[in-house]
Design an enzyme around this catalytic site. Structure first.
Site, PDB file in Angstrom:
ATOM      1  CG  HIS A 198      -1.783   1.191   1.428  1.00  0.00           C
ATOM      2  ND1 HIS A 198      -1.793   1.920   2.473  1.00  0.00           N
ATOM      3  CD2 HIS A 198      -2.810   1.631   0.450  1.00  0.00           C
ATOM      4  CE1 HIS A 198      -2.785   2.839   2.261  1.00  0.00           C
ATOM      5  NE2 HIS A 198      -3.256   2.605   1.137  1.00  0.00           N
ATOM      6  CE1 TYR A 227      -1.095  23.805   3.068  1.00  0.00           C
ATOM      7  CE2 TYR A 227      -0.278  21.636   3.217  1.00  0.00           C
ATOM      8  CZ  TYR A 227      -1.313  22.472   3.649  1.00  0.00           C
ATOM      9  OH  TYR A 227      -1.924  22.120   4.200  1.00  0.00           O
ATOM     10  CB  CYS A 246      -2.661  27.773   8.343  1.00  0.00           C
ATOM     11  SG  CYS A 246      -3.320  26.642   6.897  1.00  0.00           S
ATOM     12  NE  ARG A 271      -5.632  22.876   6.892  1.00  0.00           N
ATOM     13  CZ  ARG A 271      -6.438  21.836   6.478  1.00  0.00           C
ATOM     14  NH1 ARG A 271      -7.053  21.091   7.297  1.00  0.00           N
ATOM     15  NH2 ARG A 271      -6.177  21.656   5.288  1.00  0.00           N
ATOM     16  CG  HIS A 290      -7.766   5.387  -1.409  1.00  0.00           C
ATOM     17  ND1 HIS A 290      -7.389   6.508  -0.433  1.00  0.00           N
ATOM     18  CD2 HIS A 290      -6.920   4.437  -1.105  1.00  0.00           C
ATOM     19  CE1 HIS A 290      -6.368   6.285   0.291  1.00  0.00           C
ATOM     20  NE2 HIS A 290      -5.800   5.105  -0.352  1.00  0.00           N
TER      21      HIS A 290
HETATM   22  N1  MTE Z   1       0.651  17.248  10.953  1.00  0.00           N
HETATM   23  C1  MTE Z   1      -0.066  16.040  10.941  1.00  0.00           C
HETATM   24  N2  MTE Z   1       0.324  15.051  11.351  1.00  0.00           N
HETATM   25  N3  MTE Z   1      -1.369  16.316  10.274  1.00  0.00           N
HETATM   26  C2  MTE Z   1      -1.702  17.297   9.874  1.00  0.00           C
HETATM   27  O1  MTE Z   1      -3.112  17.542   9.456  1.00  0.00           O
HETATM   28  N4  MTE Z   1      -1.371  19.643   9.481  1.00  0.00           N
HETATM   29  C3  MTE Z   1      -0.415  20.786   9.208  1.00  0.00           C
HETATM   30  C4  MTE Z   1       0.860  20.818  10.397  1.00  0.00           C
HETATM   31  N5  MTE Z   1       1.235  19.602  10.713  1.00  0.00           N
HETATM   32  C5  MTE Z   1      -1.025  18.639   9.883  1.00  0.00           C
HETATM   33  C6  MTE Z   1       0.468  18.663  10.437  1.00  0.00           C
HETATM   34  C7  MTE Z   1      -0.777  22.247   8.846  1.00  0.00           C
HETATM   35  S1  MTE Z   1      -1.231  22.359   7.148  1.00  0.00           S
HETATM   36  C8  MTE Z   1      -0.651  23.232   9.924  1.00  0.00           C
HETATM   37  S2  MTE Z   1      -1.392  24.753   9.428  1.00  0.00           S
HETATM   38  C9  MTE Z   1      -0.406  23.025  11.150  1.00  0.00           C
HETATM   39  O2  MTE Z   1      -0.043  21.380  11.230  1.00  0.00           O
HETATM   40  C10 MTE Z   1      -1.441  23.142  12.172  1.00  0.00           C
HETATM   41  O3  MTE Z   1      -0.837  23.079  13.443  1.00  0.00           O
HETATM   42  P1  MTE Z   1      -1.527  23.144  14.755  1.00  0.00           P
HETATM   43  O4  MTE Z   1      -2.981  22.383  14.501  1.00  0.00           O
HETATM   44  O5  MTE Z   1      -0.947  22.756  16.032  1.00  0.00           O
HETATM   45  O6  MTE Z   1      -2.302  24.763  14.902  1.00  0.00           O
HETATM   46 MO    MO Z   2      -1.874  24.754   7.080  1.00  0.00          MO
END
Ligand code: MTE
Ligand code: MO
Length: 523
Positions: free
Chosen positions: A40, A329, A191, A141, A64
């Site tokens: 996978h 991004y 973000c 987020r 998926h």
């Molecule tokens: N890390 C994991 N494992 N999963 C996630 O969805 N989101 C990212 C980042 N790291 C994310 C992640 C994004 S897009 C952002 S903006 C930040 O974590 C948000 O961090 P916070 O929720 O601690 O503010």
């Molecule tokens: Mo983000």
């Protein structure tokens, strides 16, 4: 194939993540995915669905929902769900696991954008009233569910570090805390979608993504160990990398729920870069929403690189292949509506940003001029503004300019001395760069004429129709209003663009145009 057996859901449940032969249900069919797991592309995360229906997960990982994936799955078909467990040909709703069932409770004052997965912004008042955002009000987020690591299981949590030659070393949390010096860094996370709603409204063009206002940003003091210390311990030649001779060009971070991203090696080993593997936030263990038990913190970079629930670090000659590195991004030109993702670099360091987070209308200031000599100064409306300014790459904010008359005249906001330390005490801001935001305040007595003019022009002509960022603006158009706006400048003299139209991109990333708010007076 009607010859295939029928299984009760209770039978399928026995084939969960810990079973030697994991099964999943898709629609009304049962599959033995034992042989698929090692192949996978998303790795072990597929086991999260084992013992139940995979469909709620595919509603999250929509990639998926594709014939190619259905064809792969078809090879593993072993039977059907028993009629007794089906409603309208599908497993009954209460038989299907909700991937978000284990998500933590959240503070009700966070402004929720989506509940599953949880995305919520920090309320405006909390953005400017405290330098360090309280953990429970820090924006959230999440792309997926929140992995559950009980405190008891935290002892068993391991971080795997893999070098370019494939050698690996593993660390428990205890190893990290005991083998390496702890290091604290005060840093903003922002973000890439912060203020996306402003871009949508200001440009009058739709953008694809969560419509955040100014609250997808927060500031905290993080404590953990330096990534470069751990890499060196794992056998990586940091000194070689510093001279650019290393094969490793990128550091990949992967989280327990399959999120992944990477940063350039240069940032990872920069002795002033302060990249952390953090286990603590504002003096408390990381909250579950923010990555418990471990996350990367990449100060000055877009928060997408600060990977939560971090359990795998991999050195590589190329960037992470995750969709969050390669297919999101990034920014494109305002004309580019069909984009070549590979043509643009991934966002790393952030550009300069600022926003107004609080507006307080005071009373009227009456004529204070020298009326005896016929010099009448107009009555004015007192307005107090508060907000933040921030720039990426460790660049400090040198100035915040505010206009209270729609951009005709400007003056400078007061920058709060949050990092200065009081009475000779050390700075509360930890780290080698200006990783934190600057909070600012501005008090203005806006002359009544400004509001009158605004009334004449509908309050929008000077700033361009649709350029006003706040939501109330339209409903106030018959009132006497004026537009206040803010822009910040960093120590490289980079400053924010005037219009969202100029930096519009289809994903609505990096919305940094001057933040405009229409203030209206009851004249
Ligand atoms: N890390 C994991 N494992 N999963 C996630 O969805 N989101 C990212 C980042 N790291 C994310 C992640 C994004 S897009 C952002 S903006 C930040 O974590 C948000 O961090 P916070 O929720 O601690 O503010
Ligand atoms: Mo983000």
């Amino acid at each position: 194939d009607p010859e295939l057996p029928r299984f009760r859901i209770s039978e399928v449940r026995k084939h969960g993540a810990d079973s030697e032969t994991p099964w999943v249900i898709h629609e009304d069919k049962v599959y033995d995915i034992t042989d698929w797991v090692p192949a996978h592309p998303g790795g072990q995360v597929i086991l999260r669905a084992a013992g139940g229906s995979i469909d709620p997960y595919w509603n999250i990982f929509t990639i998926h929902k594709n014939q190619y994936v259905y064809d792969i799955l078809a090879q593993y078909l072993i039977g059907y769900v028993d009629q007794a467990d089906l409603v309208d040909g599908r497993p009954a709703q209460n038989e299907i696991e909700d991937p978000f069932d284990d998500d933590p409770q959240r503070d009700p004052s966070l402004i929720t954008k989506t509940a599953k997965p949880r995305n919520a912004e920090t309320p405006g008042e909390a953005l400017s009233s405290q330098f360090l955002t309280p953990n429970e009000l820090f924006y959230v987020r999440n792309h997926m569910w929140v992995p559950k690591i009980d405190e008891s299981a935290a002892d068993k949590f391991v971080l795997t570090v893999e070098l370019v030659d494939g050698t690996t070393k593993q660390y428990t949390l205890h190893d990290l805390k005991s083998k390496f010096p702890s290091h604290a860094v005060t840093a903003v996370l922002q973000c890439s979608g912060n203020r996306r709603k402003h871009m949508t409204q200001g440009s009058g063009r739709s953008t694809n993504g969560l419509q955040w206002t100014a609250g997808a940003i927060s500031n905290a003091t993080w404590e953990g160990v330096l990534l470069s210390d751990v890499l060196a311990d794992a056998g990586f030649e940091v000194s070689q990398a510093l001279t650019g001779e290393s094969e490793a060009k990128h550091v990949h971070f992967a989280g327990l729920e399959a999120y992944a991203a990477s940063i350039p090696i240069k940032k990872a080993i920069d002795p002033q870069g302060d990249v952390l593997l953090a286990y603590s936030m504002n003096g408390k263990p990381l909250p579950r929403d923010h990555g418990y038990p471990l996350r990367s913190i990449v100060p000055g970079h877009v928060a997408a690189r600060s990977v939560k629930w971090l359990n795998q670090i991999t050195l590589s000659d190329e960037e992470s292949t995750s969709q969050w590195q390669r297919r999101d991004y990034k920014c494109f030109g305002p004309n580019e509506t069909k984009v070549d993702w590979d043509a643009a670099p991934a966002i790393q360091e952030l550009p300069v940003q600022s926003a107004i987070t609080e507006v307080k209308m005071g009373g009227w200031t009456k004529a204070v001029g020298d009326t005896a000599r016929g010099q009448v100064i107009e009555p004015a409306q007192n307005v107090t503004l508060a907000g933040y300014a921030f720039s990426g790459g460790g660049h400090s904010i040198i100035r915040v300019d505010v206009s209270a008359d729609g951009g005709k005249s400007w003056s400078q906001a007061y920058l709060l001395p949050d990092c200065d330390g009081k009475d000779g005490s050390p700075s509360p801001c930890q780290g080698n760069g200006a990783w934190s935001w600057k909070r600012w305040r501005y008090e203005a007595a806006i002359p009544l004429t400004a509001f009158r003019e605004a009334e004449k022009t509908g309050g929008s002509e000077q700033v361009g129709a649709g350029e006003v960022d706040n939501e109330q603006a339209a409903t106030h158009s018959d009132k006497k209003c004026t537009t206040v706006m803010v822009k910040a400048t960093d120590d490289t003299y980079n400053t924010q663009p005037e219009s969202h139209a100029a930096t519009w991109n289809l994903r609505g990333n990096l919305a940094t145009a001057w933040h405009r708010i229409q203030v209206c007076a009851d004249c």
